[in-house]
Motif scaffolding. Structure first.
Motif, PDB file in Angstrom:
ATOM      1  N   ARG B  92       0.844  -1.209   0.000  1.00 40.71           N
ATOM      2  CA  ARG B  92       0.000   0.000   0.000  1.00 40.71           C
ATOM      3  C   ARG B  92       0.880   1.260   0.000  1.00 40.71           C
ATOM      4  NH1 ARG B  92      -5.099   1.776   0.960  1.00 40.71           N
ATOM      5  NH2 ARG B  92      -5.352   3.732   2.083  1.00 40.71           N
ATOM      6  N   ALA B  93       1.964   1.218   0.755  1.00 42.54           N
ATOM      7  CA  ALA B  93       2.858   2.382   0.808  1.00 42.54           C
ATOM      8  C   ALA B  93       3.462   2.661  -0.568  1.00 42.54           C
ATOM      9  CB  ALA B  93       3.962   2.149   1.827  1.00 42.54           C
ATOM     10  N   LYS B  94       3.753   1.588  -1.302  1.00 45.11           N
ATOM     11  CA  LYS B  94       4.318   1.796  -2.646  1.00 45.11           C
ATOM     12  C   LYS B  94       3.324   2.513  -3.557  1.00 45.11           C
ATOM     13  CE  LYS B  94       7.433  -2.167  -2.738  1.00 45.11           C
ATOM     14  NZ  LYS B  94       7.740  -3.442  -3.380  1.00 45.11           N
ATOM     15  N   TYR B  95       2.053   2.125  -3.456  1.00 45.59           N
ATOM     16  CA  TYR B  95       1.018   2.793  -4.270  1.00 45.59           C
ATOM     17  C   TYR B  95       0.896   4.263  -3.857  1.00 45.59           C
ATOM     18  CZ  TYR B  95      -0.744  -1.266  -6.810  1.00 45.59           C
ATOM     19  OH  TYR B  95      -0.869  -2.321  -7.674  1.00 45.59           O
ATOM     20  N   ILE B  96       0.912   4.486  -2.542  1.00 42.85           N
ATOM     21  CA  ILE B  96       0.786   5.885  -2.084  1.00 42.85           C
ATOM     22  C   ILE B  96       1.992   6.699  -2.565  1.00 42.85           C
ATOM     23  CG2 ILE B  96       0.670   7.389  -0.049  1.00 42.85           C
ATOM     24  CD1 ILE B  96      -0.835   5.200   1.408  1.00 42.85           C
ATOM     25  N   ARG B  97       3.166   6.077  -2.521  1.00 39.96           N
ATOM     26  CA  ARG B  97       4.363   6.785  -3.011  1.00 39.96           C
ATOM     27  C   ARG B  97       4.207   7.190  -4.481  1.00 39.96           C
ATOM     28  NH1 ARG B  97       9.803   3.672  -0.801  1.00 39.96           N
ATOM     29  NH2 ARG B  97       9.665   4.347   1.364  1.00 39.96           N
ATOM     30  N   VAL B  98       3.697   6.260  -5.290  1.00 43.51           N
ATOM     31  CA  VAL B  98       3.522   6.576  -6.713  1.00 43.51           C
ATOM     32  C   VAL B  98       2.527   7.731  -6.876  1.00 43.51           C
ATOM     33  CG1 VAL B  98       2.614   5.705  -8.908  1.00 43.51           C
ATOM     34  CG2 VAL B  98       4.183   4.301  -7.557  1.00 43.51           C
ATOM     35  N   VAL B 273      -3.870   4.247  -9.630  1.00 46.81           N
ATOM     36  CA  VAL B 273      -3.329   4.004  -8.285  1.00 46.81           C
ATOM     37  C   VAL B 273      -4.464   3.951  -7.274  1.00 46.81           C
ATOM     38  CG1 VAL B 273      -2.001   5.087  -6.420  1.00 46.81           C
ATOM     39  CG2 VAL B 273      -1.023   4.909  -8.696  1.00 46.81           C
ATOM     40  N   ILE B 274      -5.378   4.913  -7.362  1.00 48.14           N
ATOM     41  CA  ILE B 274      -6.505   4.955  -6.418  1.00 48.14           C
ATOM     42  C   ILE B 274      -7.364   3.699  -6.560  1.00 48.14           C
ATOM     43  CG2 ILE B 274      -8.626   6.225  -5.808  1.00 48.14           C
ATOM     44  CD1 ILE B 274      -6.188   7.829  -5.030  1.00 48.14           C
ATOM     45  N   GLU B 275      -7.536   3.262  -7.802  1.00 45.49           N
ATOM     46  CA  GLU B 275      -8.376   2.091  -8.065  1.00 45.49           C
ATOM     47  C   GLU B 275      -7.717   0.798  -7.563  1.00 45.49           C
ATOM     48  OE1 GLU B 275      -9.362   1.711 -12.236  1.00 45.49           O
ATOM     49  OE2 GLU B 275      -9.794  -0.415 -11.910  1.00 45.49           O
ATOM     50  N   LYS B 276      -6.417   0.690  -7.762  1.00 40.51           N
ATOM     51  CA  LYS B 276      -5.742  -0.587  -7.478  1.00 40.51           C
ATOM     52  C   LYS B 276      -5.129  -0.678  -6.086  1.00 40.51           C
ATOM     53  CE  LYS B 276      -4.410  -1.546 -12.252  1.00 40.51           C
ATOM     54  NZ  LYS B 276      -3.306  -1.775 -13.190  1.00 40.51           N
ATOM     55  N   MET B 277      -5.110   0.433  -5.374  1.00 36.94           N
ATOM     56  CA  MET B 277      -4.403   0.459  -4.094  1.00 36.94           C
ATOM     57  C   MET B 277      -4.980  -0.538  -3.094  1.00 36.94           C
ATOM     58  SD  MET B 277      -3.840   3.745  -1.652  1.00 36.94           S
ATOM     59  CE  MET B 277      -3.188   4.734  -2.968  1.00 36.94           C
ATOM     60  N   PRO B 278      -4.150  -1.453  -2.574  1.00 38.91           N
ATOM     61  CA  PRO B 278      -4.677  -2.433  -1.613  1.00 38.91           C
ATOM     62  C   PRO B 278      -4.789  -1.832  -0.215  1.00 38.91           C
ATOM     63  CG  PRO B 278      -2.337  -2.807  -1.986  1.00 38.91           C
ATOM     64  CD  PRO B 278      -2.718  -1.639  -2.849  1.00 38.91           C
ATOM     65  N   GLU B 279      -5.529  -2.498   0.632  1.00 35.46           N
ATOM     66  CA  GLU B 279      -5.555  -2.117   2.052  1.00 35.46           C
ATOM     67  C   GLU B 279      -4.302  -2.682   2.709  1.00 35.46           C
ATOM     68  OE1 GLU B 279      -7.714  -0.183   3.690  1.00 35.46           O
ATOM     69  OE2 GLU B 279      -8.691   0.188   1.772  1.00 35.46           O
ATOM     70  N   GLY B 280      -4.022  -2.222   3.914  1.00 31.59           N
ATOM     71  CA  GLY B 280      -2.897  -2.812   4.643  1.00 31.59           C
ATOM     72  C   GLY B 280      -1.994  -1.782   5.264  1.00 31.59           C
ATOM     73  N   ALA B 281      -0.839  -2.269   5.725  1.00 32.97           N
ATOM     74  CA  ALA B 281       0.108  -1.398   6.421  1.00 32.97           C
ATOM     75  C   ALA B 281       0.719  -0.394   5.452  1.00 32.97           C
ATOM     76  CB  ALA B 281       1.212  -2.240   7.054  1.00 32.97           C
TER      77      ALA B 281
END
Lengths: 192, 367
Positions: B92-98, B273-281
């Protein structure tokens, strides 16, 4: 061909032509590390660029290993076709760091060499445009060397602005002026 | 008859200059015969300071290399540290970073619109795009607490998760910006003044591209499809679908068209990114920063900023402080040897336009 084999091929091509001090493939990091003497560095850089397709110079790193008495230069190359990295490492004597100018291989090296000359004191023989780069009228030791104490230099050269001789903590000065107590959470950051 | 040569000092306080630097021009009439980049007005010794601070304290310095686009600096440094240490970053952090990197790219490209159009005398463009950039800064403020220097992408992940309703706000902002692109086209790209001032000006030759280490939109404006996000993928860019625009004219106009399309592609990436972002830490916690040591080793992390490839070379000697942190920004070559070459033969009035087009950023030269 997988990355490991492609790196093996590249390493073999380099070894056919040069004597290496050390070499290691880090397939997981997508890179081949090679250590060579400073005399062989320009030739191996040229070979990698012209013969192996490592045409992009990503970066040139410099590290002061003061304990070993050396300055390490790391030339980081990238092959846009192979999508692989090769790092060429060489070490210079810290007391007398001299190396050949290499900006005929990549003219962008000129900027790196100018910076390393000023900041680390490396003498690149044949470097043109060796005029001042960042520092103006500098006659001290190269300031990026690890034994250059920036704080001591600043204290010796620069003077405290009038009215700031006591170097008060800003928070404390405000508190003194307003006659208020320093909150507990802020006390631990106080100079006292 | 040959005209007498005059030396002209452009900067460091000239409004058309792109930051605290100067270009010393030797001119004959209006034509430049020699250009020399002069830097040294901005050196803040960040790299020296980094050697005296622990790994986390150093992170707070890294964003300050670049005001218009600080996030790629944070991300690149953090990823280099993670590479040496072998620290895993949550998905999830990787998606947020992108998302952060692409928001930063959009913000930076909106500023570029202002600089590029402003240097040709079109000032309204800048008023619109800088105004629209504020909506991006609003998003940054809500997520990170800061508008410019976010200190958000740190080693191990990101600092905060989305506040409630944040994803919707991001999508709405993207919808708004997408709707504005036609206005920018109308005002800037379809404007004959802008076209005449940029077409055929500031040409970069194929030889210069290889020899000078050209990257980013300048490279793609010369027809070379190269982008670190695709060529040497990081974070989750390999899971996203986007195009790398290219043009072939290799002049200011070509580079402007590349950036115009990159703005569209960034909007497209953020929606995915918003669509594919998983839940989690969002964070793989690091130890107490004062005691946090990194095993000996080195790493170069490369990130594609709006100006092109940037790279942080980070070296650890096993202690709780970096042995060396060394930035290579796009402007390190674009604004030095390349700019000095490209300016020769150009008109004085085109200097600012060319500098904006090459992504000149003085803080990347003298860190």
């Amino acid at each position: 061909m997988d990355k490991g084999k492609r790196f093996d091929t590249i390493r073999a091509r380099i070894k056919e032509n040069f004597v290496l001090s050390q070499d290691k493939i880090y397939a997981d990091k997508n890179r081949l590390d090679i250590s060579v003497s400073k005399q062989r560095t320009p030739a191996i850089l040229f070979f990698c660029k012209e013969q192996l397709g490592f045409i992009h110079l990503m970066h040139v790193g410099i590290v002061d290993w003061i304990e070993d008495g050396t300055l390490e230069l790391v030339f980081m190359l990238w092959s846009p076709t192979e999508k692989l990295r090769v790092y060429i490492r060489t070490r210079l004597n810290r007391e007398n760091p001299v190396m050949e100018n290499m900006d005929m291989i990549w003219p962008q090296l000129n900027t790196y060499e100018r910076e390393f000359k000023e900041m680390y004191g490396i003498d690149f023989k044949g470097l043109i445009a060796a005029e001042e780069f960042l520092l103006e009228d500098w006659d001290g030791p190269p300031p990026m060397l690890r034994d250059f104490d920036t704080e001591a230099y600043a204290q010796e050269v620069f003077h405290t602005r009038p009215g700031r001789e006591d170097a008060q903590d800003v928070r404390e000065a405000i508190i003194k002026r307003s006659q208020e107590e320093i909150p507990d959470f802020a006390k631990k950051y106080s100079r006292q | 008859m040959r005209e007498k040569a005059t030396t002209l000092y452009l900067g460091p306080q000239h409004p058309g200059i792109t930051g605290n630097m100067m270009v010393r021009l030797k001119v004959e009439g209006d034509t430049i015969v020699k250009a020399t980049t002069e830097v040294g007005y901005l050196h803040r010794a960040f790299e020296k300071l980094a050697e005296k601070r622990n790994w986390l304290q150093t992170f707070t310095l890294m964003c300050r290399f670049c005001v218009p686009e600080p996030d790629p600096m944070e991300e690149s440094y953090s990823r280099a540290v993670e590479a040496i240490e072998g620290r895993i970053v949550p998905e999830r952090a990787k998606y947020i970073r992108v998302m952060m990197l692409e928001l930063a790219r959009i913000g930076s490209l909106l500023l570029w619109h202002a600089g590029q159009a402003g240097s040709t005398g079109l000032y309204t463009v800048g008023q619109w795009t800088v105004g629209d950039r504020n909506y991006i800064l609003d998003l940054f403020e809500e997520l990170t607490g800061a508008r410019i220097y976010h200190m958000y992408i740190w080693p191990g992940g990101v600092r905060r998760d989305f506040p409630e309703g944040f994803a919707d706000k991001v999508l709405k902002t993207m919808d708004y910006l997408e709707g504005r692109l036609k206005d920018y086209d109308n005002l800037m790209f379809e404007n004959s003044i802008f076209q005449k001032r940029t077409q055929g000006v500031g040409y970069v030759s194929p030889k210069q591209i290889i020899e000078r280490g050209v990257v980013g939109p300048v490279l793609r404006g010369a027809g070379i499809r190269s982008d670190i996000r695709i060529d040497d993928p990081y974070e989750v860019y390999d899971k996203l679908d986007f195009k790398i625009p290219t043009e072939t004219s290799s002049d200011i106009w070509g580079r402007a068209l590349v950036r115009r399309e990159e703005l569209r592609q960034s909007i497209r990436i953020i929606r995915q990114v918003i669509e594919k972002m998983p839940e989690g830490a969002i964070y793989n916690k690091v130890p107490n920063p004062q005691k946090w040591t990194i095993p000996p080793g080195d790493a170069l992390a490369r990130t594609e900023s709006s100006r092109g490839e940037i790279g942080f070379y980070v070296v650890s000697d096993g202690s709780n402080k970096p042995r060396r942190v060394h930035l290579r920004g796009a402007a390190y070559v674009h604004a030095m040897t390349l700019l000095e070459d490209v300016l020769v033969g150009q008109n004085i009035s085109d200097v600012s336009t060319i500098m904006n087009s090459l992504g000149t950023c003085a803080p990347e030269i003298e860190r």
